[in-house]
Write a protein that holds these residues in place. Structure first.
Motif, PDB file in Angstrom:
ATOM      1  N   GLY A  41       0.819  -1.208   0.000  1.00 45.29           N
ATOM      2  CA  GLY A  41       0.000   0.000   0.000  1.00 45.29           C
ATOM      3  C   GLY A  41       0.848   1.251   0.000  1.00 45.29           C
ATOM      4  O   GLY A  41       0.592   2.196  -0.754  1.00 45.29           O
ATOM      5  N   GLU A  42       1.878   1.254   0.829  1.00 46.27           N
ATOM      6  CA  GLU A  42       2.773   2.412   0.898  1.00 46.27           C
ATOM      7  C   GLU A  42       3.507   2.603  -0.421  1.00 46.27           C
ATOM      8  O   GLU A  42       3.674   3.731  -0.900  1.00 46.27           O
ATOM      9  CB  GLU A  42       3.769   2.216   2.036  1.00 46.27           C
ATOM     10  CG  GLU A  42       4.670   3.419   2.278  1.00 46.27           C
ATOM     11  CD  GLU A  42       5.580   3.229   3.478  1.00 46.27           C
ATOM     12  OE1 GLU A  42       6.516   4.026   3.634  1.00 46.27           O
ATOM     13  OE2 GLU A  42       5.346   2.273   4.250  1.00 46.27           O
ATOM     14  N   ASP A  45       1.345   4.135  -2.898  1.00 46.54           N
ATOM     15  CA  ASP A  45       0.737   5.349  -2.347  1.00 46.54           C
ATOM     16  C   ASP A  45      -0.753   5.141  -2.066  1.00 46.54           C
ATOM     17  O   ASP A  45      -1.559   6.046  -2.250  1.00 46.54           O
ATOM     18  CB  ASP A  45       0.938   6.534  -3.304  1.00 46.54           C
ATOM     19  CG  ASP A  45       0.690   7.879  -2.623  1.00 46.54           C
ATOM     20  OD1 ASP A  45       0.824   7.945  -1.381  1.00 46.54           O
ATOM     21  OD2 ASP A  45       0.349   8.846  -3.327  1.00 46.54           O
ATOM     22  N   TYR A  46      -1.102   3.924  -1.655  1.00 48.09           N
ATOM     23  CA  TYR A  46      -2.483   3.571  -1.300  1.00 48.09           C
ATOM     24  C   TYR A  46      -3.464   4.000  -2.403  1.00 48.09           C
ATOM     25  O   TYR A  46      -4.520   4.571  -2.136  1.00 48.09           O
ATOM     26  CB  TYR A  46      -2.862   4.203   0.044  1.00 48.09           C
ATOM     27  CG  TYR A  46      -2.009   3.696   1.176  1.00 48.09           C
ATOM     28  CD1 TYR A  46      -2.290   2.486   1.800  1.00 48.09           C
ATOM     29  CD2 TYR A  46      -0.884   4.408   1.602  1.00 48.09           C
ATOM     30  CE1 TYR A  46      -1.485   2.000   2.826  1.00 48.09           C
ATOM     31  CE2 TYR A  46      -0.076   3.931   2.629  1.00 48.09           C
ATOM     32  CZ  TYR A  46      -0.381   2.722   3.234  1.00 48.09           C
ATOM     33  OH  TYR A  46       0.423   2.237   4.244  1.00 48.09           O
ATOM     34  N   GLY A  73      -8.699   4.625   3.741  1.00 49.49           N
ATOM     35  CA  GLY A  73      -7.588   5.527   3.451  1.00 49.49           C
ATOM     36  C   GLY A  73      -7.040   5.393   2.040  1.00 49.49           C
ATOM     37  O   GLY A  73      -6.199   6.192   1.621  1.00 49.49           O
ATOM     38  N   TRP A  74      -7.519   4.394   1.294  1.00 46.36           N
ATOM     39  CA  TRP A  74      -7.071   4.208  -0.089  1.00 46.36           C
ATOM     40  C   TRP A  74      -7.844   5.139  -1.023  1.00 46.36           C
ATOM     41  O   TRP A  74      -8.937   5.603  -0.702  1.00 46.36           O
ATOM     42  CB  TRP A  74      -7.282   2.761  -0.528  1.00 46.36           C
ATOM     43  CG  TRP A  74      -6.253   1.805   0.002  1.00 46.36           C
ATOM     44  CD1 TRP A  74      -6.077   1.436   1.302  1.00 46.36           C
ATOM     45  CD2 TRP A  74      -5.272   1.098  -0.760  1.00 46.36           C
ATOM     46  NE1 TRP A  74      -5.046   0.540   1.415  1.00 46.36           N
ATOM     47  CE2 TRP A  74      -4.529   0.309   0.160  1.00 46.36           C
ATOM     48  CE3 TRP A  74      -4.941   1.043  -2.104  1.00 46.36           C
ATOM     49  CZ2 TRP A  74      -3.482  -0.515  -0.246  1.00 46.36           C
ATOM     50  CZ3 TRP A  74      -3.909   0.218  -2.513  1.00 46.36           C
ATOM     51  CH2 TRP A  74      -3.187  -0.548  -1.587  1.00 46.36           C
ATOM     52  N   LYS A 303      -4.535   2.281   5.194  1.00 47.34           N
ATOM     53  CA  LYS A 303      -3.535   3.329   5.354  1.00 47.34           C
ATOM     54  C   LYS A 303      -3.462   3.734   6.816  1.00 47.34           C
ATOM     55  O   LYS A 303      -4.483   3.964   7.459  1.00 47.34           O
ATOM     56  CB  LYS A 303      -3.902   4.541   4.493  1.00 47.34           C
ATOM     57  CG  LYS A 303      -2.859   5.651   4.503  1.00 47.34           C
ATOM     58  CD  LYS A 303      -3.247   6.766   3.546  1.00 47.34           C
ATOM     59  CE  LYS A 303      -2.192   7.856   3.504  1.00 47.34           C
ATOM     60  NZ  LYS A 303      -2.559   8.943   2.568  1.00 47.34           N
ATOM     61  N   GLU A 304      -2.261   3.814   7.328  1.00 46.54           N
ATOM     62  CA  GLU A 304      -2.089   4.160   8.747  1.00 46.54           C
ATOM     63  C   GLU A 304      -1.902   5.661   8.921  1.00 46.54           C
ATOM     64  O   GLU A 304      -1.389   6.338   8.060  1.00 46.54           O
ATOM     65  CB  GLU A 304      -0.877   3.411   9.308  1.00 46.54           C
ATOM     66  CG  GLU A 304      -1.064   1.895   9.280  1.00 46.54           C
ATOM     67  CD  GLU A 304       0.143   1.171   9.845  1.00 46.54           C
ATOM     68  OE1 GLU A 304       1.139   1.857  10.171  1.00 46.54           O
ATOM     69  OE2 GLU A 304       0.097  -0.061   9.956  1.00 46.54           O
TER      70      GLU A 304
END
Length: 304
Positions: A41-42, A45-46, A73-74, A303-304
């Motif tokens: 994901g990171e 960039d999600y 968060g994506w 996403k955190e």
């Protein structure tokens, strides 16, 4: 004696250190693999790269983003088919992870080693079909054209062949002509006992995607060879259905059902004639290169 003992101790320590080093290396590899999986994901960039905003798959993909809690968060980045393919190609050339929306049949599955992520919630649908829909009255107005369209049926590998060749030579008309020339057995099944036309116009409504350029180009050529004057107009799916329902267009060989274009079909089904499937076994999904170590949408992390 002491030398032997010392050597034995040294060898023992060396072995222990070697085993420890091997253990650390294995752990590092496992840790690295885990980090790679959890950081996809990171790395992207999600973001999931989609095609046009009006595409049925784009609408379904928005539902995926909303209904999968692990995608919190994506972002679904709406683009274009060309933009999506450019992003995919660049990532693969750099051996980087990437997630795009995609479908089969499509030439990209011949050009690249790709996989469709599992969709446990079934939002994107399972295997689908591509239908032929005609306007009411076409059978009476152009009976031979109606018959050809009713008979039109081919396999996913046929469509993918036309798409791949068009990608290679840059021309769907040329790719369609090659396919028709090399598949006269199938074409003859569609055109058996069909009389030559007299230049009657046939309005084929399609969508602006390679899979539909392939099918509409083949049908256009077949009708031209029968003496008709077909014209292909690519539009957004909503306009495609509306055109057939209102009689502004004669036929389309582009709708994906029962999932992708369901909303449009349900809205207009009483005003169109459904001639059935012209291709079976299509599939939509989130697509990644085969080297990306995930197999399901649920493998992605929020996403955190």
């Amino acid at each position: 004696m002491s030398k032997i003992k010392t050597m034995g101790i040294t060898l023992g320590m060396s072995s222990a250190l070697l085993l420890a080093a091997c253990g650390d290396d294995t752990e590092n590899k496992e840790s690295s693999a885990g980090a790679s999986s959890s950081s996809i994901g990171e790395q992207v960039d999600y973001t999931v790269v989609a095609t046009e905003p009006g595409a049925g798959l784009t609408g379904l993909s928005h539902e995926v983003m909303e209904q999968y809690e692990n995608l919190e968060g994506w972002t679904l980045q709406e683009s274009s088919t060309a933009g999506m393919l450019s992003t995919l190609d660049k990532a693969i050339r750099n051996e980087e992870p990437v997630i795009v929306t995609g479908w089969t049949p499509h030439w990209k599955f011949s050009a690249y080693d790709l996989k469709i992520l599992e969709d446990p919630k079934g939002i994107l649908g399972g295997a689908e079909n591509i239908q032929t829909l005609a306007r009411k009255g076409l059978e009476q107005d152009l009976p031979d054209v109606y018959t050809v369209l009713d008979r039109f049926y081919w396999e996913p590998e046929d469509m993918e062949k036309v798409m791949y060749d068009a990608q290679e030579n840059g021309d769907f008309d040329v790719a369609a002509a090659d396919w028709v020339e090399n598949n006269q057995d199938k074409v003859s099944e569609w055109t058996k006992d069909i009389a030559q036309g007299n230049g009657e116009k046939v309005k084929i409504i399609s969508t602006p995607w390679d899979s539909e350029f392939a099918s509409s180009s083949v049908i256009k050529l077949v009708l031209e060879q029968l003496g008709y004057e077909p014209e292909v107009t690519p539009v957004d799916p909503a306009i495609m259905f509306q055109s057939i329902a209102t009689g502004e267009g004669d036929v389309t060989v582009a709708p994906w059902l029962p999932t992708t274009h369901k909303a449009f079909y349900d809205k207009h089904k009483d005003d169109i004639v459904d001639l059935g499937e012209n291709l079976e076994g299509t599939q939509n999904g989130f697509v990644v290169p085969a080297y990306v170590e995930i197999d399901s949408i649920e493998d992605l992390k929020p996403k955190e």
